[in-house]
Motif scaffolding. Sequence first.
Motif, PDB file in Angstrom:
ATOM      1  N   HIS A 147       0.923  -1.230  -0.059  1.00  0.00           N
ATOM      2  CA  HIS A 147       0.035  -0.027  -0.081  1.00  0.00           C
ATOM      3  C   HIS A 147       1.037   1.059   0.188  1.00  0.00           C
ATOM      4  CE1 HIS A 147      -3.424  -2.499   0.488  1.00  0.00           C
ATOM      5  NE2 HIS A 147      -2.893  -3.989   1.479  1.00  0.00           N
ATOM      6  N   PRO A 148       1.181   1.851  -1.169  1.00  0.00           N
ATOM      7  CA  PRO A 148       2.352   2.722  -1.401  1.00  0.00           C
ATOM      8  C   PRO A 148       1.463   4.246  -1.071  1.00  0.00           C
ATOM      9  CG  PRO A 148       1.141   2.371  -3.991  1.00  0.00           C
ATOM     10  CD  PRO A 148       0.456   1.721  -2.953  1.00  0.00           C
ATOM     11  N   TRP A 149       2.040   5.242  -0.518  1.00  0.00           N
ATOM     12  CA  TRP A 149       2.174   6.315   0.585  1.00  0.00           C
ATOM     13  C   TRP A 149       2.005   7.665  -0.163  1.00  0.00           C
ATOM     14  CZ3 TRP A 149       1.734   7.602   6.313  1.00  0.00           C
ATOM     15  CH2 TRP A 149       1.225   6.684   7.391  1.00  0.00           C
ATOM     16  N   HIS A 150       0.982   8.376  -0.439  1.00  0.00           N
ATOM     17  CA  HIS A 150       1.142   9.327  -1.473  1.00  0.00           C
ATOM     18  C   HIS A 150       2.393  10.123  -1.441  1.00  0.00           C
ATOM     19  CE1 HIS A 150       1.435  13.807  -2.233  1.00  0.00           C
ATOM     20  NE2 HIS A 150       0.317  13.723  -3.897  1.00  0.00           N
ATOM     21  N   GLY A 151       3.108  10.288  -2.414  1.00  0.00           N
ATOM     22  CA  GLY A 151       4.049  11.266  -3.004  1.00  0.00           C
ATOM     23  C   GLY A 151       5.664   9.192  -2.384  1.00  0.00           C
ATOM     24  N   ILE A 152       5.355   8.097  -2.192  1.00  0.00           N
ATOM     25  CA  ILE A 152       6.001   6.788  -1.531  1.00  0.00           C
ATOM     26  C   ILE A 152       6.095   6.102  -3.145  1.00  0.00           C
ATOM     27  CG2 ILE A 152       7.026   5.367  -0.197  1.00  0.00           C
ATOM     28  CD1 ILE A 152       6.554   8.350   0.788  1.00  0.00           C
ATOM     29  N   PHE A 153       7.262   6.358  -3.345  1.00  0.00           N
ATOM     30  CA  PHE A 153       8.018   5.148  -4.482  1.00  0.00           C
ATOM     31  C   PHE A 153       6.897   3.579  -4.381  1.00  0.00           C
ATOM     32  CE2 PHE A 153       9.986   2.272  -7.025  1.00  0.00           C
ATOM     33  CZ  PHE A 153      10.311   2.588  -8.281  1.00  0.00           C
ATOM     34  N   ASP A 193       3.282   0.952   8.166  1.00  0.00           N
ATOM     35  CA  ASP A 193       2.706   0.095   7.843  1.00  0.00           C
ATOM     36  C   ASP A 193       2.267  -0.920   7.201  1.00  0.00           C
ATOM     37  OD1 ASP A 193      -0.314   0.374   7.137  1.00  0.00           O
ATOM     38  OD2 ASP A 193       0.045   1.371   5.665  1.00  0.00           O
ATOM     39  N   ASN A 194       3.267  -0.430   5.734  1.00  0.00           N
ATOM     40  CA  ASN A 194       3.086  -2.353   5.384  1.00  0.00           C
ATOM     41  C   ASN A 194       3.610  -3.667   5.825  1.00  0.00           C
ATOM     42  OD1 ASN A 194       2.127  -1.442   2.107  1.00  0.00           O
ATOM     43  ND2 ASN A 194       3.243   0.245   2.254  1.00  0.00           N
ATOM     44  N   LEU A 195       4.730  -3.047   6.452  1.00  0.00           N
ATOM     45  CA  LEU A 195       5.637  -4.177   7.060  1.00  0.00           C
ATOM     46  C   LEU A 195       4.089  -4.645   8.360  1.00  0.00           C
ATOM     47  CD1 LEU A 195       9.454  -2.523   7.144  1.00  0.00           C
ATOM     48  CD2 LEU A 195       8.479  -4.960   5.749  1.00  0.00           C
ATOM     49  N   ILE A 245      11.182  -4.197  -0.658  1.00  0.00           N
ATOM     50  CA  ILE A 245      11.710  -5.290  -0.619  1.00  0.00           C
ATOM     51  C   ILE A 245      12.909  -6.077   0.546  1.00  0.00           C
ATOM     52  CG2 ILE A 245      14.637  -4.655  -1.034  1.00  0.00           C
ATOM     53  CD1 ILE A 245      14.433  -2.902  -2.834  1.00  0.00           C
ATOM     54  N   ALA A 246      12.594  -4.598   1.530  1.00  0.00           N
ATOM     55  CA  ALA A 246      12.650  -6.019   3.109  1.00  0.00           C
ATOM     56  C   ALA A 246      11.264  -6.231   3.386  1.00  0.00           C
ATOM     57  CB  ALA A 246      12.337  -4.316   4.060  1.00  0.00           C
ATOM     58  N   ALA A 247      10.377  -6.951   2.739  1.00  0.00           N
ATOM     59  CA  ALA A 247       9.324  -7.470   3.074  1.00  0.00           C
ATOM     60  C   ALA A 247       9.711  -8.855   2.067  1.00  0.00           C
ATOM     61  CB  ALA A 247       8.089  -6.957   3.205  1.00  0.00           C
ATOM     62  N   LEU A 248      10.345  -8.502   1.455  1.00  0.00           N
ATOM     63  CA  LEU A 248      10.861  -9.732   0.315  1.00  0.00           C
ATOM     64  C   LEU A 248      11.725 -10.797   0.536  1.00  0.00           C
ATOM     65  CD1 LEU A 248      10.199 -10.677  -3.163  1.00  0.00           C
ATOM     66  CD2 LEU A 248      11.803  -8.886  -3.839  1.00  0.00           C
ATOM     67  N   LEU A 249      12.742  -9.357   1.277  1.00  0.00           N
ATOM     68  CA  LEU A 249      13.724 -10.321   2.176  1.00  0.00           C
ATOM     69  C   LEU A 249      13.092 -11.261   2.963  1.00  0.00           C
ATOM     70  CD1 LEU A 249      16.473  -7.633   1.707  1.00  0.00           C
ATOM     71  CD2 LEU A 249      16.517  -9.995   0.130  1.00  0.00           C
ATOM     72  N   ARG A 262       1.504  -5.055   8.261  1.00  0.00           N
ATOM     73  CA  ARG A 262      -0.260  -6.079   7.778  1.00  0.00           C
ATOM     74  C   ARG A 262       0.940  -6.802   7.130  1.00  0.00           C
ATOM     75  NH1 ARG A 262      -3.410  -2.476   4.252  1.00  0.00           N
ATOM     76  NH2 ARG A 262      -3.572   0.210   4.992  1.00  0.00           N
ATOM     77  N   GLN A 263       2.116  -7.231   7.137  1.00  0.00           N
ATOM     78  CA  GLN A 263       3.130  -8.271   6.225  1.00  0.00           C
ATOM     79  C   GLN A 263       3.690  -9.062   7.438  1.00  0.00           C
ATOM     80  OE1 GLN A 263       3.425  -9.361   2.893  1.00  0.00           O
ATOM     81  NE2 GLN A 263       1.700  -7.736   2.828  1.00  0.00           N
ATOM     82  N   GLY A 264       2.708  -8.775   8.686  1.00  0.00           N
ATOM     83  CA  GLY A 264       3.772  -9.721   9.019  1.00  0.00           C
ATOM     84  C   GLY A 264       5.221  -9.811   9.846  1.00  0.00           C
ATOM     85  N   CYS A 265       6.177  -8.909   9.355  1.00  0.00           N
ATOM     86  CA  CYS A 265       7.768  -8.678   9.112  1.00  0.00           C
ATOM     87  C   CYS A 265       8.295  -7.835  10.383  1.00  0.00           C
ATOM     88  CB  CYS A 265       7.915  -7.864   8.067  1.00  0.00           C
ATOM     89  SG  CYS A 265       7.494  -8.680   6.399  1.00  0.00           S
ATOM     90  N   ILE A 266       7.255  -7.016  10.594  1.00  0.00           N
ATOM     91  CA  ILE A 266       7.982  -5.630  12.107  1.00  0.00           C
ATOM     92  C   ILE A 266       9.088  -6.869  13.031  1.00  0.00           C
ATOM     93  CG2 ILE A 266       7.615  -4.786  14.006  1.00  0.00           C
ATOM     94  CD1 ILE A 266       7.224  -3.078  11.054  1.00  0.00           C
ATOM     95  N   PRO A 267       8.635  -7.666  13.615  1.00  0.00           N
ATOM     96  CA  PRO A 267       9.848  -8.646  15.187  1.00  0.00           C
ATOM     97  C   PRO A 267      10.795  -9.059  13.596  1.00  0.00           C
ATOM     98  CG  PRO A 267       7.461  -9.238  14.247  1.00  0.00           C
ATOM     99  CD  PRO A 267       7.501  -8.851  13.487  1.00  0.00           C
ATOM    100  N   LYS A 268      11.036  -9.259  12.641  1.00  0.00           N
ATOM    101  CA  LYS A 268      12.004  -9.561  11.465  1.00  0.00           C
ATOM    102  C   LYS A 268      12.790  -7.429  11.609  1.00  0.00           C
ATOM    103  CE  LYS A 268      10.268 -13.074   9.913  1.00  0.00           C
ATOM    104  NZ  LYS A 268       9.897 -14.000   8.695  1.00  0.00           N
TER     105      LYS A 268
END
Length: 383
Positions: free
Chosen positions: A172-178, A243-245, A216-220, A247-253
């Motif tokens: 989910h890209p926010w306004h102005g974020i690549f 926000d995205n990480l 990229i962090a989510a993919l790694l 949603r992907q459950g990646c924050i602990p990593k």
Amino acid sequence: MTTVTWTSAGLQCAAAWLSAAGHNPPKRIEVVDDQLDADTAHRFASEGTAMLWHGDYQSAKLLLQALARRVERSAGKARPAASITEAFHKHRMTQAQRSRILGMILLPVEAGFQIALKRAPDVAEAFEQVFGAEAKALPQALIALREVQGLIGAYEWRKKGVEIPVLGARIHPWHGIFSPVRGEYLELIAKADLPKAISEDPKAFAFDIGTGTGVIAALLAKRGIKKLVATDIDDKALACARDNLQRQGCIPKVKLEKADLFPQGKAALIVCNPPWLPGKPGSSIENAIYDPDSRMLKGFLAGLTAHLVPGGEGWLILSDLAEHLGLRSRAELEALFAANGLRVAGRLNARPTHPKARDENDPLSAARGKEITSLWRLTALPA
Ligand SMILES: C[S@@+](CC[C@H](N)C(=O)[O-])C[C@H]1O[C@@H](n2cnc3c(N)ncnc32)[C@H](O)[C@@H]1O
């Protein structure tokens, strides 16, 4: 907050200026309504006079379309460029002029982010996401209609997200974020062999430099890397990545960190996808496309060796569009690798599949047709 002033029926008026793209307010403003014809509007806009619309919202949209047709007609009359590099610079100038002219229709915004016009859409949430809750209390503000349309689009985009097939999820890209709409570089990151320094050491770190949406962090993380640090220089990008990480459950990593390029310490894998073209961004929206004086590219290459553990790899994601546009040569890029003690251990290539690559009406189609996106595997040369 910048204030913009104008005169209406002999009275001096003032309002806050809203621009998410970071455009300056216009110097001259005329109050207009549905009586204004498109040719006069085009003349006003070309002379630098903005028009504060007091008519119907839907009629303002029609006027904007009529303005866009006039801008396109005059751009079509320009003499052809002598080279692809000249075509690129002309294209940028035309785009900037187009954006200036189309940004000249202004709308009044009242407290609660209400557009004070008949048949205007509800933009309160879209505006709050970008300008913040404090700005909602502004009694009077002005904004360009074109930005309103962009903010509505960005709001929908953020809500819906972009499907990332290699992640099997939406980002989910926010306004102005690549926004990672071009999937080919993510496919390269998904299939490149991980260096042994990380695949055989569960304690080893990976860094994602300039994380943007966090894709990229989510993919790694999805590839099994357990310890990641993702940096960005932009607070909004970090909030979007969080926000995205989440949603992907990646924050602990993944640890998110505000940094100019690298965090402290060393990693076994360091990935960076800098903006692909050297140049000055024309607005904040272009920050992810243009890298002024190749600052991010050069900074990444200059700091890479010092941040890699023995056996570690840096993955530079870069398209060669700049080479086809005559903005950077391959020799210059390779000289940068060598000057920073880096060796190319391998390179994975992909052809872009996005529709622009095949659009023959695009003045840069000759360069885009040849474009290749690469993942450069870089290792430190022995000292
Ligand atoms: C082209 S975008 C790539 C975003 C994301 N990595 C991706 O591939 O979708 C580049 C990102 O680098 C960030 N950036 C630019 N200069 C930076 C710097 N000096 N240090 C850290 N991040 C930076 C920008 O804010 C932007 O989010």
